[in-house]
Design a protein around this motif. Sequence first.
Motif, PDB file in Angstrom:
ATOM      1  N   VAL A 138       0.855  -1.180   0.000  1.00  0.00           N
ATOM      2  CA  VAL A 138       0.000   0.000   0.000  1.00  0.00           C
ATOM      3  C   VAL A 138       0.896   1.237   0.000  1.00  0.00           C
ATOM      4  O   VAL A 138       1.885   1.300   0.750  1.00  0.00           O
ATOM      5  N   ARG A 139       0.525   2.207  -0.803  1.00  0.00           N
ATOM      6  CA  ARG A 139       1.303   3.443  -0.834  1.00  0.00           C
ATOM      7  C   ARG A 139       1.238   4.115   0.532  1.00  0.00           C
ATOM      8  O   ARG A 139       0.156   4.296   1.095  1.00  0.00           O
ATOM      9  N   SER A 140       2.408   4.483   1.057  1.00  0.00           N
ATOM     10  CA  SER A 140       2.425   5.093   2.392  1.00  0.00           C
ATOM     11  C   SER A 140       3.022   6.492   2.402  1.00  0.00           C
ATOM     12  O   SER A 140       2.982   7.155   3.433  1.00  0.00           O
ATOM     13  N   GLY A 141       3.576   6.936   1.306  1.00  0.00           N
ATOM     14  CA  GLY A 141       4.134   8.287   1.285  1.00  0.00           C
ATOM     15  C   GLY A 141       5.026   8.513   0.085  1.00  0.00           C
ATOM     16  O   GLY A 141       5.218   7.620  -0.745  1.00  0.00           O
ATOM     17  N   GLU A 142       5.550   9.719   0.034  1.00  0.00           N
ATOM     18  CA  GLU A 142       6.416  10.107  -1.073  1.00  0.00           C
ATOM     19  C   GLU A 142       7.845   9.655  -0.820  1.00  0.00           C
ATOM     20  O   GLU A 142       8.272   9.501   0.318  1.00  0.00           O
ATOM     21  N   ALA A 143       8.566   9.473  -1.893  1.00  0.00           N
ATOM     22  CA  ALA A 143      10.013   9.280  -1.857  1.00  0.00           C
ATOM     23  C   ALA A 143      10.589  10.342  -2.789  1.00  0.00           C
ATOM     24  O   ALA A 143       9.886  10.855  -3.664  1.00  0.00           O
ATOM     25  N   PRO A 144      11.842  10.687  -2.611  1.00  0.00           N
ATOM     26  CA  PRO A 144      12.421  11.701  -3.509  1.00  0.00           C
ATOM     27  C   PRO A 144      12.382  11.245  -4.972  1.00  0.00           C
ATOM     28  O   PRO A 144      12.538  10.059  -5.265  1.00  0.00           O
ATOM     29  N   ASP A 145      12.173  12.222  -5.854  1.00  0.00           N
ATOM     30  CA  ASP A 145      12.256  11.936  -7.287  1.00  0.00           C
ATOM     31  C   ASP A 145      13.651  11.404  -7.607  1.00  0.00           C
ATOM     32  O   ASP A 145      14.628  11.760  -6.936  1.00  0.00           O
ATOM     33  N   ILE A 146      13.723  10.578  -8.620  1.00  0.00           N
ATOM     34  CA  ILE A 146      15.016  10.117  -9.125  1.00  0.00           C
ATOM     35  C   ILE A 146      15.156  10.646 -10.548  1.00  0.00           C
ATOM     36  O   ILE A 146      14.411  10.224 -11.442  1.00  0.00           O
ATOM     37  N   LEU A 147      16.042  11.620 -10.710  1.00  0.00           N
ATOM     38  CA  LEU A 147      16.335  12.201 -12.021  1.00  0.00           C
ATOM     39  C   LEU A 147      15.061  12.560 -12.785  1.00  0.00           C
ATOM     40  O   LEU A 147      14.892  12.210 -13.944  1.00  0.00           O
ATOM     41  N   GLY A 148      14.157  13.253 -12.081  1.00  0.00           N
ATOM     42  CA  GLY A 148      12.940  13.749 -12.698  1.00  0.00           C
ATOM     43  C   GLY A 148      11.757  12.804 -12.674  1.00  0.00           C
ATOM     44  O   GLY A 148      10.676  13.166 -13.134  1.00  0.00           O
ATOM     45  N   VAL A 149      11.936  11.599 -12.154  1.00  0.00           N
ATOM     46  CA  VAL A 149      10.851  10.624 -12.100  1.00  0.00           C
ATOM     47  C   VAL A 149      10.330  10.545 -10.658  1.00  0.00           C
ATOM     48  O   VAL A 149      11.105  10.300  -9.736  1.00  0.00           O
ATOM     49  N   PRO A 150       9.009  10.767 -10.458  1.00  0.00           N
ATOM     50  CA  PRO A 150       8.461  10.700  -9.100  1.00  0.00           C
ATOM     51  C   PRO A 150       8.390   9.261  -8.576  1.00  0.00           C
ATOM     52  O   PRO A 150       8.001   8.361  -9.306  1.00  0.00           O
ATOM     53  N   TYR A 151       8.787   9.095  -7.327  1.00  0.00           N
ATOM     54  CA  TYR A 151       8.756   7.805  -6.655  1.00  0.00           C
ATOM     55  C   TYR A 151       7.904   7.913  -5.395  1.00  0.00           C
ATOM     56  O   TYR A 151       7.720   9.013  -4.865  1.00  0.00           O
ATOM     57  N   ALA A 152       7.398   6.795  -4.928  1.00  0.00           N
ATOM     58  CA  ALA A 152       6.639   6.736  -3.671  1.00  0.00           C
ATOM     59  C   ALA A 152       7.056   5.491  -2.909  1.00  0.00           C
ATOM     60  O   ALA A 152       7.592   4.538  -3.478  1.00  0.00           O
TER      61      ALA A 152
END
Length: 159
Positions: A138-152
Amino acid sequence: MLRDYREEDADAIVRVARAAFAEFEPHFSDWPLFTANVAKMPQLARTGEIIVAEDGGEIAGAVAYIGPRAPKPAFFDPAWPVIRMLVVDPGARGKGIGRQLTEECLRRAERDQAQAIALHTTTIMTVALPMYLRMGFVRSGEAPDILGVPYAVYVKSLA
């Protein structure tokens, strides 16, 4: 067949990792930097356990399991084990290798008596992300983008 990583696997898992991520090249702002980081996958064996999948005697996939007490990025709860760098060779896809590698990480998290396990991924991973969701992450929060790509961050409760 799944087994633990051996040092002589390094070149093969880097080849598989680069092949697995190749389709995402248009999404990352600095592809040479991204692939240089992908090539560091064998280094994850220093702080975690790399699990290798063989198919017909060839390495077809790999994943790193980073245990609950091992160092990990700050956006993860330090108590969580983490799944990192799940890769499957494009020629071996559709055989359930990614799921088998993920299930082995879940077994290791249970072995380590973890209450939850986490990973970070992105919506461009249109095979991996739905698989993780089907497996109960289950998605629990944001993670930093990696080279312009959003991660969670995605978490699966094991309790």
